[in-house]
Design a protein around this motif. Structure first.
Motif, PDB file in Angstrom:
ATOM      1  N   GLU A  20       0.837  -1.188   0.000  1.00  0.00           N
ATOM      2  CA  GLU A  20       0.000   0.000   0.000  1.00  0.00           C
ATOM      3  C   GLU A  20       0.882   1.251   0.000  1.00  0.00           C
ATOM      4  OE1 GLU A  20      -3.570   0.091   0.133  1.00  0.00           O
ATOM      5  OE2 GLU A  20      -3.253  -1.995  -0.465  1.00  0.00           O
ATOM      6  N   ALA A  21       0.419   2.291  -0.665  1.00  0.00           N
ATOM      7  CA  ALA A  21       1.145   3.567  -0.696  1.00  0.00           C
ATOM      8  C   ALA A  21       0.151   4.714  -0.660  1.00  0.00           C
ATOM      9  CB  ALA A  21       2.011   3.655  -1.945  1.00  0.00           C
ATOM     10  N   GLU A  22       0.586   5.836  -0.084  1.00  0.00           N
ATOM     11  CA  GLU A  22      -0.211   7.062  -0.120  1.00  0.00           C
ATOM     12  C   GLU A  22       0.051   7.842  -1.397  1.00  0.00           C
ATOM     13  OE1 GLU A  22       0.225   9.743   3.167  1.00  0.00           O
ATOM     14  OE2 GLU A  22      -0.173   8.162   4.618  1.00  0.00           O
ATOM     15  N   MET A  23       1.327   7.798  -1.826  1.00  0.00           N
ATOM     16  CA  MET A  23       1.717   8.546  -3.009  1.00  0.00           C
ATOM     17  C   MET A  23       2.941   7.889  -3.619  1.00  0.00           C
ATOM     18  SD  MET A  23       2.727  12.586  -3.534  1.00  0.00           S
ATOM     19  CE  MET A  23       4.171  12.521  -2.517  1.00  0.00           C
ATOM     20  N   VAL A  24       3.063   8.016  -4.944  1.00  0.00           N
ATOM     21  CA  VAL A  24       4.260   7.592  -5.647  1.00  0.00           C
ATOM     22  C   VAL A  24       4.609   8.708  -6.628  1.00  0.00           C
ATOM     23  CG1 VAL A  24       3.006   6.261  -7.413  1.00  0.00           C
ATOM     24  CG2 VAL A  24       5.390   5.733  -6.936  1.00  0.00           C
ATOM     25  N   GLU A  25       5.911   9.027  -6.696  1.00  0.00           N
ATOM     26  CA  GLU A  25       6.394  10.072  -7.603  1.00  0.00           C
ATOM     27  C   GLU A  25       7.507   9.496  -8.457  1.00  0.00           C
ATOM     28  OE1 GLU A  25       6.758  14.110  -5.406  1.00  0.00           O
ATOM     29  OE2 GLU A  25       7.092  12.520  -3.914  1.00  0.00           O
ATOM     30  N   PHE A  26       7.548   9.897  -9.737  1.00  0.00           N
ATOM     31  CA  PHE A  26       8.581   9.425 -10.652  1.00  0.00           C
ATOM     32  C   PHE A  26       8.590  10.319 -11.881  1.00  0.00           C
ATOM     33  CE2 PHE A  26       4.650   7.120 -11.192  1.00  0.00           C
ATOM     34  CZ  PHE A  26       4.403   7.203 -12.555  1.00  0.00           C
ATOM     35  N   ASN A  27       9.612  10.126 -12.715  1.00  0.00           N
ATOM     36  CA  ASN A  27       9.742  10.897 -13.951  1.00  0.00           C
ATOM     37  C   ASN A  27       9.129  10.134 -15.107  1.00  0.00           C
ATOM     38  OD1 ASN A  27      11.194  12.983 -12.736  1.00  0.00           O
ATOM     39  ND2 ASN A  27      13.133  11.955 -13.064  1.00  0.00           N
ATOM     40  N   GLY A  34       3.191  12.904  -9.730  1.00  0.00           N
ATOM     41  CA  GLY A  34       2.883  12.396  -8.396  1.00  0.00           C
ATOM     42  C   GLY A  34       1.492  11.807  -8.446  1.00  0.00           C
ATOM     43  N   VAL A  35       1.330  10.607  -7.912  1.00  0.00           N
ATOM     44  CA  VAL A  35       0.060   9.903  -8.003  1.00  0.00           C
ATOM     45  C   VAL A  35      -0.478   9.608  -6.608  1.00  0.00           C
ATOM     46  CG1 VAL A  35      -1.093   7.824  -8.866  1.00  0.00           C
ATOM     47  CG2 VAL A  35       0.809   8.827 -10.167  1.00  0.00           C
ATOM     48  N   TYR A  36      -1.735   9.985  -6.395  1.00  0.00           N
ATOM     49  CA  TYR A  36      -2.480   9.665  -5.177  1.00  0.00           C
ATOM     50  C   TYR A  36      -3.625   8.728  -5.555  1.00  0.00           C
ATOM     51  CZ  TYR A  36      -0.298  13.622  -2.738  1.00  0.00           C
ATOM     52  OH  TYR A  36       0.594  14.481  -2.165  1.00  0.00           O
ATOM     53  N   ALA A  37      -4.264   8.141  -4.546  1.00  0.00           N
ATOM     54  CA  ALA A  37      -5.456   7.327  -4.793  1.00  0.00           C
ATOM     55  C   ALA A  37      -6.506   8.183  -5.489  1.00  0.00           C
ATOM     56  CB  ALA A  37      -6.004   6.779  -3.474  1.00  0.00           C
ATOM     57  N   GLY A  38      -7.241   7.582  -6.403  1.00  0.00           N
ATOM     58  CA  GLY A  38      -8.279   8.296  -7.121  1.00  0.00           C
ATOM     59  C   GLY A  38      -7.798   8.979  -8.386  1.00  0.00           C
ATOM     60  N   HIS A  39      -6.532   8.789  -8.739  1.00  0.00           N
ATOM     61  CA  HIS A  39      -5.981   9.414  -9.949  1.00  0.00           C
ATOM     62  C   HIS A  39      -6.736   8.912 -11.175  1.00  0.00           C
ATOM     63  CE1 HIS A  39      -3.098  10.712 -12.981  1.00  0.00           C
ATOM     64  NE2 HIS A  39      -2.461  11.394 -12.044  1.00  0.00           N
ATOM     65  N   ALA A  40      -6.873   9.760 -12.152  1.00  0.00           N
ATOM     66  CA  ALA A  40      -7.502   9.369 -13.410  1.00  0.00           C
ATOM     67  C   ALA A  40      -6.665   8.281 -14.083  1.00  0.00           C
ATOM     68  CB  ALA A  40      -7.614  10.578 -14.336  1.00  0.00           C
ATOM     69  N   PRO A  41      -7.323   7.331 -14.744  1.00  0.00           N
ATOM     70  CA  PRO A  41      -6.568   6.278 -15.441  1.00  0.00           C
ATOM     71  C   PRO A  41      -5.609   6.880 -16.470  1.00  0.00           C
ATOM     72  CG  PRO A  41      -8.873   5.678 -15.277  1.00  0.00           C
ATOM     73  CD  PRO A  41      -8.767   7.110 -14.822  1.00  0.00           C
ATOM     74  N   LEU A  42      -4.410   6.319 -16.503  1.00  0.00           N
ATOM     75  CA  LEU A  42      -3.360   6.869 -17.355  1.00  0.00           C
ATOM     76  C   LEU A  42      -2.283   5.806 -17.534  1.00  0.00           C
ATOM     77  CD1 LEU A  42      -2.245   9.597 -18.594  1.00  0.00           C
ATOM     78  CD2 LEU A  42      -1.168   9.978 -16.379  1.00  0.00           C
ATOM     79  N   THR A  43      -1.670   5.787 -18.698  1.00  0.00           N
ATOM     80  CA  THR A  43      -0.502   4.953 -18.942  1.00  0.00           C
ATOM     81  C   THR A  43       0.617   5.872 -19.394  1.00  0.00           C
ATOM     82  OG1 THR A  43      -1.870   3.077 -19.580  1.00  0.00           O
ATOM     83  CG2 THR A  43       0.431   3.004 -20.249  1.00  0.00           C
ATOM     84  N   VAL A  44       1.797   5.741 -18.782  1.00  0.00           N
ATOM     85  CA  VAL A  44       2.918   6.628 -19.098  1.00  0.00           C
ATOM     86  C   VAL A  44       4.197   5.822 -19.283  1.00  0.00           C
ATOM     87  CG1 VAL A  44       1.937   8.649 -17.928  1.00  0.00           C
ATOM     88  CG2 VAL A  44       3.394   7.077 -16.646  1.00  0.00           C
ATOM     89  N   ILE A  45       5.158   6.439 -19.953  1.00  0.00           N
ATOM     90  CA  ILE A  45       6.478   5.859 -20.151  1.00  0.00           C
ATOM     91  C   ILE A  45       7.428   6.510 -19.155  1.00  0.00           C
ATOM     92  CG2 ILE A  45       8.389   5.558 -21.779  1.00  0.00           C
ATOM     93  CD1 ILE A  45       6.267   5.832 -24.026  1.00  0.00           C
ATOM     94  N   VAL A  46       8.252   5.688 -18.499  1.00  0.00           N
ATOM     95  CA  VAL A  46       9.193   6.164 -17.486  1.00  0.00           C
ATOM     96  C   VAL A  46      10.405   6.812 -18.144  1.00  0.00           C
ATOM     97  CG1 VAL A  46      10.821   5.352 -15.725  1.00  0.00           C
ATOM     98  CG2 VAL A  46       8.491   4.447 -15.790  1.00  0.00           C
ATOM     99  N   ASN A  47      10.873   7.879 -17.544  1.00  0.00           N
ATOM    100  CA  ASN A  47      12.168   8.483 -17.856  1.00  0.00           C
ATOM    101  C   ASN A  47      13.064   8.218 -16.650  1.00  0.00           C
ATOM    102  OD1 ASN A  47      12.764   9.664 -20.308  1.00  0.00           O
ATOM    103  ND2 ASN A  47      12.775  11.745 -19.506  1.00  0.00           N
ATOM    104  N   PRO A  48      14.360   8.031 -16.832  1.00  0.00           N
ATOM    105  CA  PRO A  48      15.228   7.758 -15.689  1.00  0.00           C
ATOM    106  C   PRO A  48      15.152   8.851 -14.618  1.00  0.00           C
ATOM    107  CG  PRO A  48      16.397   7.324 -17.723  1.00  0.00           C
ATOM    108  CD  PRO A  48      15.098   7.991 -18.094  1.00  0.00           C
ATOM    109  N   GLY A  49      15.125   8.410 -13.365  1.00  0.00           N
ATOM    110  CA  GLY A  49      15.080   9.346 -12.256  1.00  0.00           C
ATOM    111  C   GLY A  49      14.824   8.615 -10.949  1.00  0.00           C
ATOM    112  N   ILE A  50      14.467   9.382  -9.933  1.00  0.00           N
ATOM    113  CA  ILE A  50      14.202   8.819  -8.611  1.00  0.00           C
ATOM    114  C   ILE A  50      12.715   8.535  -8.468  1.00  0.00           C
ATOM    115  CG2 ILE A  50      14.248   9.258  -6.127  1.00  0.00           C
ATOM    116  CD1 ILE A  50      16.755  10.905  -6.573  1.00  0.00           C
ATOM    117  N   LEU A  51      12.408   7.323  -8.026  1.00  0.00           N
ATOM    118  CA  LEU A  51      11.050   6.944  -7.677  1.00  0.00           C
ATOM    119  C   LEU A  51      10.923   7.126  -6.172  1.00  0.00           C
ATOM    120  CD1 LEU A  51       8.499   4.721  -8.645  1.00  0.00           C
ATOM    121  CD2 LEU A  51       9.678   3.670  -6.732  1.00  0.00           C
TER     122      LEU A  51
END
Length: 133
Positions: A20-27, A34-51
């Motif tokens: 379980e997580a409250e939030m996840v952040e990444f590039n 930054g993603v919280y619960a209830g975020h709109a559906p989305l698919t994204v491609i990762v760029n290198p960085g800190i998660l």
């Protein structure tokens, strides 16, 4: 208290994280997210960085290098090609990789793949930065 969602991070070799997580952040290729619960559906491609994974008072960081992310209102799934916890990173090796990538970018010769060198630099910087956190 923020609402939680299920976060799953898998690589070709292992299940990196499940919980379980409250939030996840990444590039992403479009910028930082930054993603919280209830975020709109989305698919994204990762760029290198800190998660960054936030679980209440606990914050965990990892170097995320590439992959895809599926975001649903109650679940986030990261399919990562490479992701590393700070303790899994060899800082000297990452610094050497950064130096090599910077050298290739400065050279810009006919045999240098600029895009590949830029991604190598971003990965090395992510590794160095996550170890420093």
């Amino acid at each position: 208290m923020a609402e939680n969602f299920k976060l799953t991070i898998v690589t070709p070799d292992r299940e990196f994280f499940s919980g379980e997580a409250e939030m996840v952040e990444f590039n992403t290729t479009e910028g930082e997210i930054g993603v919280y619960a209830g975020h709109a559906p989305l698919t994204v491609i990762v760029n290198p960085g800190i998660l960054t994974v936030t679980q209440g008072e606990t914050v965990k960081n990892a170097a995320l290098h590439s992959g895809f992310v599926q975001i649903l209102p109650d679940e986030v799934t990261i399919l990562a090609e490479v992701i590393e916890w700070p303790q899994e990173i060899d800082e000297e090796r990452a610094a050497a990789a950064k130096h090599r990538a910077e050298g290739r970018l400065a050279e810009r010769g006919p045999n240098v793949d600029i895009d590949r060198a830029q991604v190598a630099l971003m990965r090395a910087v992510a590794r160095i930065n996550v170890v420093g956190k």
